[in-house]
Design a protein around this motif. Sequence first.
Motif, PDB file in Angstrom:
ATOM      1  N   ALA A 147      30.446 -16.139  20.500  1.00 46.26           N
ATOM      2  CA  ALA A 147      31.465 -16.650  21.416  1.00 46.26           C
ATOM      3  C   ALA A 147      31.388 -15.932  22.764  1.00 46.26           C
ATOM      4  CB  ALA A 147      32.852 -16.479  20.807  1.00 46.26           C
ATOM      5  N   ARG A 148      31.155 -14.623  22.735  1.00 41.54           N
ATOM      6  CA  ARG A 148      31.042 -13.872  23.991  1.00 41.54           C
ATOM      7  C   ARG A 148      29.796 -14.295  24.768  1.00 41.54           C
ATOM      8  NH1 ARG A 148      33.137  -7.618  23.721  1.00 41.54           N
ATOM      9  NH2 ARG A 148      35.019  -7.976  22.478  1.00 41.54           N
ATOM     10  N   MET A 149      28.700 -14.485  24.046  1.00 45.21           N
ATOM     11  CA  MET A 149      27.470 -14.929  24.704  1.00 45.21           C
ATOM     12  C   MET A 149      27.662 -16.310  25.318  1.00 45.21           C
ATOM     13  SD  MET A 149      24.783 -13.631  21.792  1.00 45.21           S
ATOM     14  CE  MET A 149      23.368 -14.463  22.521  1.00 45.21           C
ATOM     15  N   SER A 150      28.330 -17.194  24.590  1.00 46.78           N
ATOM     16  CA  SER A 150      28.572 -18.552  25.088  1.00 46.78           C
ATOM     17  C   SER A 150      29.456 -18.531  26.328  1.00 46.78           C
ATOM     18  CB  SER A 150      29.224 -19.406  24.001  1.00 46.78           C
ATOM     19  OG  SER A 150      28.362 -19.578  22.899  1.00 46.78           O
ATOM     20  N   GLU A 151      30.470 -17.674  26.312  1.00 43.62           N
ATOM     21  CA  GLU A 151      31.369 -17.552  27.463  1.00 43.62           C
ATOM     22  C   GLU A 151      30.605 -17.063  28.695  1.00 43.62           C
ATOM     23  OE1 GLU A 151      35.503 -15.197  28.729  1.00 43.62           O
ATOM     24  OE2 GLU A 151      34.704 -15.042  26.685  1.00 43.62           O
ATOM     25  N   LEU A 152      29.754 -16.056  28.495  1.00 47.05           N
ATOM     26  CA  LEU A 152      28.954 -15.540  29.600  1.00 47.05           C
ATOM     27  C   LEU A 152      27.989 -16.598  30.131  1.00 47.05           C
ATOM     28  CD1 LEU A 152      28.038 -11.993  28.231  1.00 47.05           C
ATOM     29  CD2 LEU A 152      29.452 -12.450  30.245  1.00 47.05           C
ATOM     30  N   LEU A 153      27.343 -17.324  29.201  1.00 45.21           N
ATOM     31  CA  LEU A 153      26.375 -18.333  29.606  1.00 45.21           C
ATOM     32  C   LEU A 153      27.055 -19.467  30.365  1.00 45.21           C
ATOM     33  CD1 LEU A 153      23.543 -19.499  29.639  1.00 45.21           C
ATOM     34  CD2 LEU A 153      23.973 -20.470  27.369  1.00 45.21           C
ATOM     35  N   GLU A 154      28.215 -19.911  29.881  1.00 49.56           N
ATOM     36  CA  GLU A 154      28.920 -20.989  30.577  1.00 49.56           C
ATOM     37  C   GLU A 154      29.330 -20.534  31.974  1.00 49.56           C
ATOM     38  OE1 GLU A 154      32.931 -23.721  30.132  1.00 49.56           O
ATOM     39  OE2 GLU A 154      31.886 -23.035  28.337  1.00 49.56           O
ATOM     40  N   LYS A 155      29.746 -19.295  32.113  1.00 51.04           N
ATOM     41  CA  LYS A 155      30.100 -18.753  33.428  1.00 51.04           C
ATOM     42  C   LYS A 155      28.870 -18.784  34.347  1.00 51.04           C
ATOM     43  CE  LYS A 155      31.470 -14.356  35.610  1.00 51.04           C
ATOM     44  NZ  LYS A 155      32.515 -14.876  36.519  1.00 51.04           N
ATOM     45  N   ALA A 156      27.735 -18.335  33.813  1.00 53.54           N
ATOM     46  CA  ALA A 156      26.498 -18.322  34.600  1.00 53.54           C
ATOM     47  C   ALA A 156      26.099 -19.729  35.030  1.00 53.54           C
ATOM     48  CB  ALA A 156      25.368 -17.675  33.793  1.00 53.54           C
ATOM     49  N   GLN A 157      26.246 -20.691  34.125  1.00 53.89           N
ATOM     50  CA  GLN A 157      25.861 -22.070  34.425  1.00 53.89           C
ATOM     51  C   GLN A 157      26.789 -22.716  35.453  1.00 53.89           C
ATOM     52  OE1 GLN A 157      25.939 -23.483  30.383  1.00 53.89           O
ATOM     53  NE2 GLN A 157      23.728 -23.220  30.111  1.00 53.89           N
ATOM     54  N   ARG A 158      28.085 -22.524  35.275  1.00 53.39           N
ATOM     55  CA  ARG A 158      29.047 -23.167  36.182  1.00 53.39           C
ATOM     56  C   ARG A 158      29.008 -22.545  37.587  1.00 53.39           C
ATOM     57  NH1 ARG A 158      32.213 -26.842  33.858  1.00 53.39           N
ATOM     58  NH2 ARG A 158      32.578 -26.784  31.601  1.00 53.39           N
ATOM     59  N   GLU A 159      28.621 -21.275  37.674  1.00 55.46           N
ATOM     60  CA  GLU A 159      28.610 -20.592  38.973  1.00 55.46           C
ATOM     61  C   GLU A 159      27.212 -20.507  39.574  1.00 55.46           C
ATOM     62  OE1 GLU A 159      30.479 -16.820  38.298  1.00 55.46           O
ATOM     63  OE2 GLU A 159      32.428 -17.716  37.794  1.00 55.46           O
ATOM     64  N   TYR A 160      26.241 -21.168  38.948  1.00 56.70           N
ATOM     65  CA  TYR A 160      24.867 -21.137  39.433  1.00 56.70           C
ATOM     66  C   TYR A 160      24.786 -21.787  40.808  1.00 56.70           C
ATOM     67  CZ  TYR A 160      19.739 -21.331  38.861  1.00 56.70           C
ATOM     68  OH  TYR A 160      18.377 -21.165  38.986  1.00 56.70           O
TER      69      TYR A 160
ATOM     70  N   ASP B  96      22.369 -23.314  42.468  1.00 55.24           N
ATOM     71  CA  ASP B  96      21.554 -24.517  42.648  1.00 55.24           C
ATOM     72  C   ASP B  96      22.050 -25.651  41.762  1.00 55.24           C
ATOM     73  OD1 ASP B  96      19.955 -23.230  44.431  1.00 55.24           O
ATOM     74  OD2 ASP B  96      18.098 -23.434  43.298  1.00 55.24           O
ATOM     75  N   VAL B  97      21.830 -26.882  42.226  1.00 57.79           N
ATOM     76  CA  VAL B  97      22.050 -28.069  41.391  1.00 57.79           C
ATOM     77  C   VAL B  97      20.715 -28.792  41.292  1.00 57.79           C
ATOM     78  CG1 VAL B  97      24.482 -28.323  41.983  1.00 57.79           C
ATOM     79  CG2 VAL B  97      22.757 -29.420  43.405  1.00 57.79           C
ATOM     80  N   PRO B  98      20.467 -29.458  40.168  1.00 61.25           N
ATOM     81  CA  PRO B  98      19.173 -30.136  40.007  1.00 61.25           C
ATOM     82  C   PRO B  98      18.960 -31.240  41.038  1.00 61.25           C
ATOM     83  CG  PRO B  98      20.334 -29.950  37.905  1.00 61.25           C
ATOM     84  CD  PRO B  98      21.306 -29.591  38.975  1.00 61.25           C
ATOM     85  N   LYS B  99      17.745 -31.305  41.551  1.00 61.98           N
ATOM     86  CA  LYS B  99      17.370 -32.392  42.444  1.00 61.98           C
ATOM     87  C   LYS B  99      17.018 -33.615  41.605  1.00 61.98           C
ATOM     88  CE  LYS B  99      15.504 -29.184  45.891  1.00 61.98           C
ATOM     89  NZ  LYS B  99      14.292 -28.735  46.624  1.00 61.98           N
TER      90      LYS B  99
ATOM     91  N   ALA C 268      23.586 -30.755  28.953  1.00 64.27           N
ATOM     92  CA  ALA C 268      24.215 -32.074  28.936  1.00 64.27           C
ATOM     93  C   ALA C 268      25.679 -32.007  29.330  1.00 64.27           C
ATOM     94  CB  ALA C 268      24.066 -32.693  27.547  1.00 64.27           C
ATOM     95  N   TYR C 269      26.380 -30.941  28.950  1.00 63.88           N
ATOM     96  CA  TYR C 269      27.818 -30.892  29.226  1.00 63.88           C
ATOM     97  C   TYR C 269      28.116 -30.766  30.724  1.00 63.88           C
ATOM     98  CZ  TYR C 269      28.377 -25.865  30.260  1.00 63.88           C
ATOM     99  OH  TYR C 269      28.347 -24.623  30.842  1.00 63.88           O
ATOM    100  N   LEU C 270      27.097 -30.408  31.524  1.00 64.62           N
ATOM    101  CA  LEU C 270      27.260 -30.360  32.976  1.00 64.62           C
ATOM    102  C   LEU C 270      26.590 -31.559  33.655  1.00 64.62           C
ATOM    103  CD1 LEU C 270      26.788 -26.574  33.827  1.00 64.62           C
ATOM    104  CD2 LEU C 270      28.899 -27.913  33.871  1.00 64.62           C
ATOM    105  N   GLY C 271      26.242 -32.571  32.857  1.00 65.17           N
ATOM    106  CA  GLY C 271      25.655 -33.775  33.422  1.00 65.17           C
ATOM    107  C   GLY C 271      24.145 -33.781  33.473  1.00 65.17           C
TER     108      GLY C 271
END
Length: 264
Positions: free
Chosen positions: A196-209, A211-214, A223-226
Amino acid sequence: MSERVYPPVIKTALGVFKALNIKFRLEGTEHIPAEGGAVLVSNHVSYLDFIFAGLAAHPAGRLVRFMAKKEIFDNRVGGPLMRGMKHIPVDREAGASSYAAALKALRGGEIVGVFAEATISRSFTVKDIKSGAVRMAVASKTPLIPVALWGPQRLWTKGRKRRLLQRNVPVTILVGEPLYPKRGDDYDQVTEDLRARMSELLEKAQREYPDVPKAGEKWWQPAYLGGSAPTPEEAEKLDFQEAEARRASRLEREERAQGEGGAS
């Protein structure tokens, strides 16, 4: 302990990253102990993760001894480097010896790195993890340190061509607060807490990244971020199919070897 290989490898890697203008975000490094053993547990999104997860301990002046599959050590190029950096080979047919080697390192004051998901996550979410990391921490009386990596999948991940010379790729490395499991704890529950802690950290990293995909690049986004990465359920099916194909191939090789032996 003499370190003739690891520091030059780190220096070389940092030089390459600088030349490629890899943009690092490194947070939580104060959670890495300045001395003593610890089990560093990272998510797994690329074939380069041991390099980036190891950088989590760099500000503390620590080196991480990663547990990695034996096949890497058998490689004529990678093997000498892995052994020179004192990483720990994992032979799935002889897991006890790998576990014993990791405990020896931990009790000797080393940081041991573990990718508890065992294989790269195709969905870029944290897969189910096994309790081995928790058991090692308890047996060695050392903390568990969760780490999340995001960005390395753009350079080299499962099912995609290597893009090692890609420039300007942001890489996020987040280190979480340690867990201190002890004997008598419910190891399965501690493992779930770790995940759960790893998932929380990873989601934070992903949402605050940053760059967005071209166009045409959504494969590296979950998938959960589109993104078009497989969902966890789809990834599980793909992993099962891959495992079955490996098993069938191994059985075919064994049968062929037996047939050749019988014919001689």
